[in-house]
Each structure stands twice: as structure tokens, then as C-alpha cells.
Motif scaffolding. Structure first.
Motif, PDB file in Angstrom:
ATOM      1  N   ILE A   1      87.908  16.485  65.203  1.00 24.04           N
ATOM      2  CA  ILE A   1      88.837  15.932  64.210  1.00 24.04           C
ATOM      3  C   ILE A   1      89.650  14.762  64.794  1.00 24.04           C
ATOM      4  CG2 ILE A   1      88.901  17.989  62.756  1.00 24.04           C
ATOM      5  CD1 ILE A   1      91.602  18.752  63.990  1.00 24.04           C
ATOM      6  N   GLU A   2      89.031  14.039  65.718  1.00 24.07           N
ATOM      7  CA  GLU A   2      89.699  12.843  66.256  1.00 24.07           C
ATOM      8  C   GLU A   2      89.716  11.737  65.211  1.00 24.07           C
ATOM      9  OE1 GLU A   2      87.988  11.870  70.087  1.00 24.07           O
ATOM     10  OE2 GLU A   2      88.981  13.633  70.957  1.00 24.07           O
ATOM     11  N   GLN A   3      90.887  11.186  64.968  1.00 28.36           N
ATOM     12  CA  GLN A   3      91.053  10.093  64.002  1.00 28.36           C
ATOM     13  C   GLN A   3      92.145   9.151  64.488  1.00 28.36           C
ATOM     14  OE1 GLN A   3      89.088   9.624  61.507  1.00 28.36           O
ATOM     15  NE2 GLN A   3      88.126  11.637  61.281  1.00 28.36           N
ATOM     16  N   ASP A   4      92.127   7.938  63.939  1.00 27.31           N
ATOM     17  CA  ASP A   4      93.153   6.949  64.264  1.00 27.31           C
ATOM     18  C   ASP A   4      94.170   6.902  63.114  1.00 27.31           C
ATOM     19  OD1 ASP A   4      94.715   4.781  64.808  1.00 27.31           O
ATOM     20  OD2 ASP A   4      93.105   3.302  64.655  1.00 27.31           O
ATOM     21  N   PRO A   5      95.359   7.487  63.299  1.00 27.04           N
ATOM     22  CA  PRO A   5      96.329   7.516  62.194  1.00 27.04           C
ATOM     23  C   PRO A   5      96.837   6.130  61.811  1.00 27.04           C
ATOM     24  CG  PRO A   5      97.351   8.320  64.214  1.00 27.04           C
ATOM     25  CD  PRO A   5      95.890   8.125  64.518  1.00 27.04           C
ATOM     26  N   GLU A   6      96.803   5.188  62.769  1.00 31.40           N
ATOM     27  CA  GLU A   6      97.250   3.816  62.456  1.00 31.40           C
ATOM     28  C   GLU A   6      96.299   3.178  61.441  1.00 31.40           C
ATOM     29  OE1 GLU A   6      99.997   2.441  63.267  1.00 31.40           O
ATOM     30  OE2 GLU A   6     100.707   3.670  64.949  1.00 31.40           O
TER      31      GLU A   6
END
Ligand code: NI
Ligand code: MN
Length: 223
Positions: free
Chosen positions: A192-197
Motif C-alpha cells: 500500500i505504498e503511495q505518494d500522498p503529495e
């Protein structure tokens, strides 16, 4: 002053000078390791479903503090057996509580208990409406939730794999017409790695919502 504290994953504390409400209290084995369950107290604990990363430390915190657990009937039955004080609700129900009210919303996800259904909550907390979506896919009736309640803050999963990912959660933000969005359920584990930016850019480019990226441990003052 109303505050929202993020403990990483999908674990939050909503608090004012009278009441503290914990959402999905996952402390033990939470990789972000912001607090230990024994250090945390609450008046109410809202549990979206019985997967380990959501029901988490509910039983130990609730029995120590005498907190009232609010969840679906099936999850409440599990917690009754562990000696918790519970208030069972279900999808579509709305109840007044001393702090405001709780509406139980559908979530499209497993419940973690036979015969159950995952849920989310719209909490009216002293006049501020906070939608905690729980673990869910995108679903079209999020637009209906946005019509039923004026959502001031929406806490939305963006991790993908187990829940909706950033693209779908950006559509959710539009459908809910929430003023503020807090992304959750990401970067806890590799799937569930994601870039919140990137999510923030996506949402703010196509809606009036403001996205608040909360590093685990962060405290947001609610307006
Ligand atoms: Ni889950
Ligand atoms: Mn989960």
C-alpha cells in the motif's frame, strides 16, 4: 479546540476538552509505532471492521478505560465477549450521543467476522462532521453521503491493493464534496505504498477540497 491526531494507518483520535473518540485503534504491531495501547485513553472507540489492523487494541483500551465501543452488531458481539461496553449499530443508522451524533455508512470491504459488513462513520463532533470511510472501494453512493451530510473532513483510504487507491479516492473526494480530506491507509506496508503529495495535487486540481497530509503522530486542529 477540536483536534484530530493521526497514529498512522487508519488510527485517529478526535478530541475536544470533554470527549475523546478513537477510530480503529491499531497500536500493537502498527509499523509507525507512534504510541503504545496502554498509553492511550478514550471515551468512545469506533471500529469499522474486525480485520486486525482496525479492531486492533480495542478490547484492551476499552476495558481499561470503560470506553463505549460503537460498531456493527457482529463486531460488537465479538467485543462483548471480551468484556467491552458496546453500542451496536448498523448501516444507515444514526444515533445522537453527548458529543453530537454517529451515522454508520456502508463500506465495500470484508467485515472480518462471519455475517458482518464493513462500515464507515460520519461523526458529528460538536458541530463538525467527520467522515471516516474505513476500508472501502470507491462506491457511487458516496455522492449520496455528501448530500445527506455536509462533510467538513473526510478521512479516505488511498493505499490501493486492499482499498481504493489515489485515483479512485480523488473521485471520492469530488463525490463527497468534503471541504477537507485526510488520506489514510497507505505506506504502512509495501503493498500500500503511495505518494500522498501526488494525491493532494490530483484532488486540489479538480475540486475545492483541501488535502491535509498528516505524518503519523501529527495533530490537526479542526476548524
Ligand atoms: Ni480491512
Ligand atoms: Mn485495513
Amino acid at each position: 479546540m477540536k483536534t484530530l491526531r493521526f497514529f498512522g494507518h487508519a488510527c485517529f483520535m478526535l478530541q475536544d476538552d470533554k470527549t475523546s473518540i478513537l477510530f480503529d485503534p491499531f497500536f500493537t504491531d502498527n509499523p509507525f509505532n507512534i504510541a503504545a495501547a496502554k498509553e492511550v485513553s478514550a471515551d468512545y472507540i469506533l471500529v469499522s471492521h474486525a480485520h486486525f489492523d482496525h479492531i486492533g487494541d480495542t478490547a484492551s483500551i476499552a476495558t481499561r478505560c470503560g470506553a463505549t465501543v460503537i460498531s456493527t452488531a457482529e463486531v460488537c458481539r465479538l467485543l462483548d465477549e471480551k468484556g467491552c461496553k458496546t453500542h451496536a449499530m448498523h448501516l444507515g443508522g444514526k444515533m445522537p450521543f453527548p458529543f453530537g451524533s454517529v451515522r454508520v455508512t456502508p463500506a465495500f470491504h470484508g467485515s472480518g467476522v462471519a455475517g458482518g459488513h464493513a462500515c464507515g462513520f460520519i461523526v458529528n463532533f460538536g458541530g463538525t462532521n467527520v467522515y471516516f470511510a474505513g476500508d472501502t472501494s470507491l462506491f457511487g453512493d458516496m455522492a449520496l453521503l455528501g448530500k445527506l451530510e455536509k462533510i467538513d473532513y473526510a478521512l479516505l483510504p488511498i493505499g490501493s491493493n486492499f482499498t481504493m487507491g489515489p485515483d479512485d479516492a480523488a473521485i471520492a473526494a469530488e463525490m463527497l464534496q468534503a471541504a477537507n480530506i485526510v488520506p489514510m491507509h497507505y505506506n504502512t506496508w509495501p503493498p500500500i505504498e503511495q505518494d500522498p503529495e501526488a494525491y493532494k495535487k490530483l484532488v486540489e486540481a479538480k475540486s475545492a477540497a483541501k488535502v491535509h497530509i498528516m505524518p503519523p503522530g501529527d495533530i490537526l486542529e479542526l476548524v
